[in-house]
Design a protein around this motif. Structure first.
Motif, PDB file in Angstrom:
ATOM      1  N   ALA A  50      56.153  76.505  83.020  1.00 15.24           N
ATOM      2  CA  ALA A  50      54.762  76.481  83.474  1.00 15.24           C
ATOM      3  C   ALA A  50      53.848  76.805  82.309  1.00 15.24           C
ATOM      4  O   ALA A  50      54.183  77.628  81.445  1.00 15.24           O
ATOM      5  N   ASN A  51      52.696  76.161  82.293  1.00 15.54           N
ATOM      6  CA  ASN A  51      51.682  76.458  81.286  1.00 15.54           C
ATOM      7  C   ASN A  51      50.492  77.092  82.021  1.00 15.54           C
ATOM      8  O   ASN A  51      49.755  76.408  82.726  1.00 15.54           O
ATOM      9  N   LEU A  52      50.340  78.406  81.885  1.00 16.67           N
ATOM     10  CA  LEU A  52      49.277  79.120  82.590  1.00 16.67           C
ATOM     11  C   LEU A  52      47.920  78.718  82.029  1.00 16.67           C
ATOM     12  O   LEU A  52      47.720  78.682  80.818  1.00 16.67           O
ATOM     13  N   LYS A  53      46.988  78.421  82.930  1.00 13.04           N
ATOM     14  CA  LYS A  53      45.662  77.963  82.526  1.00 13.04           C
ATOM     15  C   LYS A  53      44.541  78.892  82.983  1.00 13.04           C
ATOM     16  O   LYS A  53      43.588  79.133  82.247  1.00 13.04           O
ATOM     17  N   THR A  54      44.652  79.400  84.211  1.00 17.63           N
ATOM     18  CA  THR A  54      43.533  80.132  84.793  1.00 17.63           C
ATOM     19  C   THR A  54      44.021  81.339  85.598  1.00 17.63           C
ATOM     20  O   THR A  54      45.041  81.263  86.289  1.00 17.63           O
TER      21      THR A  54
END
Length: 289
Positions: free
Chosen positions: A54-58
């Motif tokens: 997962a690429n955390l964004k917000t």
């Protein structure tokens, strides 16, 4: 301050929604009290899922409130009161809570936030957001971001940073928060001279200034030398140490006072070993060779 929920969102490995257009997938959420006098807070991390990564964004932060039902029920506000964007942090989707921590970082009684920025075995870094009670929001702290692999010692109210430089230098730095400022109070440095042998230097803050309080040669695997104990034992056994003139020291004509320090150590090694001597002297016995 017990956790009320700590839930991972179920996800489909084939789901790769674009966070820029949809807000991203809900990866992780947690609801808890950050302070006894405040309502419950809910934290939601969203981002992009690709397989098991997962690429955390917000990060969205919600507060809870009581509705008008009888009895009243605690519900989450539908609108987040704070949104932290541009995180861009890659993590393992099923281990989000290993990367995102909610804890009291500055020891003021309010829980704060920290998120891994670079997840490496050595010299890892975090981003920190400290809760500001007056503003009632989480404010990013850039000083803490500079620390390498920080951990929080709540009992001693210290922030501990470990670091490595190349293959021969490593250390541990100890910090306290004083008047909202990050203050270095102690530093331990290891300078490896050879495999298993290093010079240990300890520097502490005293009267507002950092000063060296200890420097010694250490051989890994050997027990820590207590100088006071060794000196006391040697002093209490001086008569025994120098009374036996049938030992190799007298045969080599190295007894005091004829042979000075050489003779002295020949007797002293009955109490203090060669490995212990440089630790007591805080210097290597030989400069080279």
């Amino acid at each position: 301050n017990e956790f009320i929920t700590n839930n991972f969102a179920n996800y489909d490995a084939s789901n790769t929604k674009d966070a820029r257009s949809t807000g991203g997938d809900l990866l992780w959420s947690q609801t808890l009290k950050i302070h006894p006098d405040l309502p419950d807070f809910t934290f939601e991390l969203t981002g992009v899922l690709k397989g098991k990564t997962a690429n955390l964004k917000t990060l969205k932060v919600y507060r809870t409130k009581q509705d008008d039902h009888h009895p009243p029920q605690v519900i989450k506000e539908t609108k987040s009161f704070q949104i932290i964007t541009e995180l861009d942090t890659p993590v393992k989707a099923v281990e989000v809570d290993n990367y995102f921590k909610i804890e009291d970082v500055n020891f003021d009684g309010y829980l704060d936030l920290r998120l891994v920025e670079t997840a490496t075995a050595e010299n890892g870094s975090y981003r920190f957001w400290l809760f500001n009670p007056k503003m009632e929001i989480f404010v990013e702290n850039t000083d803490l971001k500079e620390l390498s692999s920080p951990t929080i010692d709540a009992d001693k109210k210290q922030i501990i940073s470990t670091w490595k430089e190349g293959g021969t230098h490593e250390g541990t730095d100890y910090y306290q928060i004083v008047n909202s400022k990050l203050i270095l109070i102690k530093k331990k440095k290891k300078n490896y001279l050879e495999a298993g042998v290093y010079q240990l230097t300890i520097i502490e803050r005293r009267n507002g200034e950092m000063e060296m309080v200890k420097q010694q040669l250490v051989r890994e695997g050997e027990p820590e030398v207590d100088p006071a104990t060794l000196i006391k034992e040697a002093w209490q056994n001086l008569e025994k140490i120098f009374a036996n003139y049938d030992d190799p020291c007298s045969e080599k004509m190295t007894t005091l006072p004829e042979k000075g320090l050489r003779g002295f150590y020949c007797h002293l090694q009955q109490t203090i070993t060669y490995a212990q001597l440089p630790k007591l002297a805080k210097l290597p016995i030989f400069t080279q060779g």
